[in-house]
Design an enzyme around this catalytic site. Structure first.
Site, PDB file in Angstrom:
ATOM      1  N   GLU A 112       0.845  -1.207   0.000  1.00  0.00           N
ATOM      2  CA  GLU A 112       0.000   0.000   0.000  1.00  0.00           C
ATOM      3  C   GLU A 112       0.878   1.255   0.000  1.00  0.00           C
ATOM      4  O   GLU A 112       0.597   2.222  -0.723  1.00  0.00           O
ATOM      5  CB  GLU A 112      -0.945  -0.008   1.208  1.00  0.00           C
ATOM      6  CG  GLU A 112      -1.965  -1.148   1.134  1.00  0.00           C
ATOM      7  CD  GLU A 112      -2.989  -1.074   2.239  1.00  0.00           C
ATOM      8  OE1 GLU A 112      -4.082  -0.536   2.002  1.00  0.00           O
ATOM      9  OE2 GLU A 112      -2.697  -1.574   3.351  1.00  0.00           O
ATOM     10  N   GLU A 132      -3.401  -9.912   3.786  1.00  0.00           N
ATOM     11  CA  GLU A 132      -4.613  -9.554   4.535  1.00  0.00           C
ATOM     12  C   GLU A 132      -5.687 -10.628   4.370  1.00  0.00           C
ATOM     13  O   GLU A 132      -6.382 -10.973   5.318  1.00  0.00           O
ATOM     14  CB  GLU A 132      -5.173  -8.212   4.033  1.00  0.00           C
ATOM     15  CG  GLU A 132      -4.380  -6.991   4.453  1.00  0.00           C
ATOM     16  CD  GLU A 132      -3.271  -6.631   3.463  1.00  0.00           C
ATOM     17  OE1 GLU A 132      -2.850  -7.499   2.677  1.00  0.00           O
ATOM     18  OE2 GLU A 132      -2.827  -5.471   3.501  1.00  0.00           O
TER      19      GLU A 132
HETATM   20  C1  1HE Z   1       6.439  -8.681  12.157  1.00  0.00           C
HETATM   21  C2  1HE Z   1       5.785  -8.505  10.908  1.00  0.00           C
HETATM   22  C3  1HE Z   1       4.559  -7.783  10.899  1.00  0.00           C
HETATM   23  C4  1HE Z   1       7.587  -9.640  10.573  1.00  0.00           C
HETATM   24  N1  1HE Z   1       4.095  -7.308  12.074  1.00  0.00           N
HETATM   25  N2  1HE Z   1       5.940  -8.183  13.283  1.00  0.00           N
HETATM   26  N3  1HE Z   1       1.887  -8.502   7.017  1.00  0.00           N
HETATM   27  C5  1HE Z   1       2.091  -9.839   6.937  1.00  0.00           C
HETATM   28  O1  1HE Z   1       1.220 -10.636   7.114  1.00  0.00           O
HETATM   29  C6  1HE Z   1       3.514 -10.273   6.637  1.00  0.00           C
HETATM   30  C7  1HE Z   1       4.098 -10.932   7.868  1.00  0.00           C
HETATM   31  N4  1HE Z   1       5.526 -11.146   7.738  1.00  0.00           N
HETATM   32  C8  1HE Z   1       6.071 -12.146   6.990  1.00  0.00           C
HETATM   33  O2  1HE Z   1       5.394 -12.846   6.260  1.00  0.00           O
HETATM   34  C9  1HE Z   1       7.560 -12.343   7.105  1.00  0.00           C
HETATM   35  O3  1HE Z   1       8.000 -11.747   8.325  1.00  0.00           O
HETATM   36  C10 1HE Z   1       8.372 -11.713   5.934  1.00  0.00           C
HETATM   37  C11 1HE Z   1       8.126 -12.510   4.647  1.00  0.00           C
HETATM   38  C12 1HE Z   1       8.039 -10.262   5.710  1.00  0.00           C
HETATM   39  C13 1HE Z   1       9.882 -11.781   6.296  1.00  0.00           C
HETATM   40  O4  1HE Z   1      10.238 -13.117   6.667  1.00  0.00           O
HETATM   41  P1  1HE Z   1      11.581 -13.350   7.506  1.00  0.00           P
HETATM   42  O5  1HE Z   1      11.755 -14.848   7.624  1.00  0.00           O
HETATM   43  O6  1HE Z   1      12.679 -12.557   6.925  1.00  0.00           O
HETATM   44  O7  1HE Z   1      11.315 -12.705   8.959  1.00  0.00           O
HETATM   45  P2  1HE Z   1      10.477 -13.279  10.195  1.00  0.00           P
HETATM   46  O8  1HE Z   1      11.322 -14.265  10.964  1.00  0.00           O
HETATM   47  O9  1HE Z   1       9.142 -13.761   9.785  1.00  0.00           O
HETATM   48  O10 1HE Z   1      10.248 -11.977  11.071  1.00  0.00           O
HETATM   49  C14 1HE Z   1      11.303 -11.362  11.816  1.00  0.00           C
HETATM   50  C15 1HE Z   1      10.677 -10.619  12.966  1.00  0.00           C
HETATM   51  O11 1HE Z   1       9.824  -9.588  12.452  1.00  0.00           O
HETATM   52  C16 1HE Z   1       9.764 -11.526  13.817  1.00  0.00           C
HETATM   53  O12 1HE Z   1       9.798 -11.037  15.142  1.00  0.00           O
HETATM   54  P3  1HE Z   1      10.725 -11.737  16.275  1.00  0.00           P
HETATM   55  O13 1HE Z   1      10.489 -10.914  17.492  1.00  0.00           O
HETATM   56  O14 1HE Z   1      10.234 -13.165  16.348  1.00  0.00           O
HETATM   57  O15 1HE Z   1      12.137 -11.650  15.721  1.00  0.00           O
HETATM   58  C17 1HE Z   1       8.393 -11.274  13.220  1.00  0.00           C
HETATM   59  O16 1HE Z   1       7.343 -11.525  14.152  1.00  0.00           O
HETATM   60  C18 1HE Z   1       8.490  -9.782  12.923  1.00  0.00           C
HETATM   61  N5  1HE Z   1       7.538  -9.379  11.902  1.00  0.00           N
HETATM   62  N6  1HE Z   1       6.513  -9.105   9.944  1.00  0.00           N
HETATM   63  C19 1HE Z   1       4.783  -7.517  13.225  1.00  0.00           C
HETATM   64  N7  1HE Z   1       3.879  -7.532   9.765  1.00  0.00           N
HETATM   65  C20 1HE Z   1      -3.465  -0.666   6.871  1.00  0.00           C
HETATM   66  S1  1HE Z   1      -3.871  -2.245   6.824  1.00  0.00           S
HETATM   67  C21 1HE Z   1      -2.520  -3.154   6.297  1.00  0.00           C
HETATM   68  C22 1HE Z   1      -2.764  -4.580   6.564  1.00  0.00           C
HETATM   69  C23 1HE Z   1      -1.549  -5.416   6.444  1.00  0.00           C
HETATM   70  O17 1HE Z   1      -0.480  -4.948   6.144  1.00  0.00           O
HETATM   71  S2  1HE Z   1      -1.775  -7.066   6.776  1.00  0.00           S
HETATM   72  C24 1HE Z   1      -0.295  -7.814   6.304  1.00  0.00           C
HETATM   73  C25 1HE Z   1       0.669  -7.901   7.438  1.00  0.00           C
END
Ligand code: 1HE
Length: 258
Positions: A112, A132
């Site tokens: 976005e 989402e």
């Molecule tokens: C996060 C987030 C997040 C990572 N919010 N903490 N977005 C998503 O659904 C995408 C979610 N994220 C992922 O699918 C993956 O993290 C990635 C593909 C982006 C990257 O993967 P990777 O293997 O490099 O990293 P990771 O191990 O998954 O994440 C590293 C850390 O970042 C981990 O935290 P930690 O404390 O365990 O180290 C994750 O929890 C954290 N992290 N992404 C919070 N999104 C206005 S409305 C908009 C609506 C949306 O955007 S919905 C889609 C949300």
């Protein structure tokens, strides 16, 4: 120049470089980060003529910070989404054109944000998704307005219904990015483009940001008329006359074959 621990602003000549600096959380957009983004575009230094947005670490942006997704009632949900709208509207309709440098995840709210920018440069590591759909939520940062304008309603519907992920090459092919570059070079390309944009007459850039999208939404008859008004305003500026004179006197660059 610094703005918040998760967002950094640095001037590179006339280009404002805005960096998401939250790599440990994959640059997930917390409420604080969205407010900082809004603030940075509201208060860009006067010398800025273009901007680049990029992300630190292996990913551009993982979208909404899911750890902040709490129980909100309907009214609070509307306000939260409107906060995103206000911030991303300032990216799209702020003072200067914005070039996004994309790599790694460009997902959810990250897509976005990218779609609010005027030019998207992706390196070959970039991938695009709208998770989402599988998280039980909906886009709330203007994605349902901006993303169909880039790729069409059908492709966005598919991305959200099926979790489809586009790789960098396919993303460029369908219109998510205008430029595809080798891994690790998106920032350099984005900066070079922004420097080129910064050299344009400010009124031309203003017309492209503010008039063109409106004209494109108007019925043809009104669009042609608005275009005439904008053309007349732009060509009457002293800078336009100087630039045209420079070309006619052989002092300005010719259009070069790409
Ligand atoms: C996060 C987030 C997040 C990572 N919010 N903490 N977005 C998503 O659904 C995408 C979610 N994220 C992922 O699918 C993956 O993290 C990635 C593909 C982006 C990257 O993967 P990777 O293997 O490099 O990293 P990771 O191990 O998954 O994440 C590293 C850390 O970042 C981990 O935290 P930690 O404390 O365990 O180290 C994750 O929890 C954290 N992290 N992404 C919070 N999104 C206005 S409305 C908009 C609506 C949306 O955007 S919905 C889609 C949300």
């Amino acid at each position: 120049m610094s703005t918040s621990t998760d967002l950094q602003l640095e001037m590179n000549g006339a280009v404002a470089v805005v960096t998401l600096t939250r790599p440990t959380k994959r640059n997930a957009l917390s409420d604080g980060l969205i407010l900082a983004l809004r603030n940075v575009f509201e208060t860009l230094p006067a010398e800025a003529r273009a901007a680049v947005i990029c992300g630190q670490g292996d990913h551009f942006c993982a979208g909404l910070d899911l750890s902040e997704l709490q129980e909100r009632d309907a009214g609070q949900g509307v306000m939260h989404s409107r906060m995103w709208h206000a911030a991303l509207d300032l990216v799209q309709h702020g003072p200067v054109p914005v070039v996004a440098a994309l790599h790694g995840a460009v997902v959810g709210g990250g897509l976005e944000l990218a779609s609010a920018c005027h030019i998207r440069v992706a390196d070959e590591s970039a991938f695009y998704a709208l998770p989402e759909g599988s998280r039980g939520i909906f886009v709330g940062g203007g994605g349902s307005v901006r993303i169909p304008k880039l790729i069409g309603v059908a492709r966005m519907t598919d991305m959200m219904l099926t979790g489809r992920v586009y790789n960098a090459a396919d993303g460029e092919h369908i219109g998510l990015a205008q430029y595809l570059v080798p891994v690790g070079t998106a920032f350099d390309k984005a900066l070079a483009l922004a420097q080129r944009v910064a050299d344009n007459a400010p009124l031309t850039n203003y017309a492209l940001m503010h008039a063109l999208p409106r004209i494109a939404e108007q019925p043809a008859d009104q669009g042609f008329f608005t275009e005439s008004l904008m053309a007349a305003v732009a060509q009457s500026a002293p800078e336009a006359k100087e630039r045209v004179r420079a070309f006619l006197e052989g002092k300005a660059a010719k259009v070069q074959k790409g």
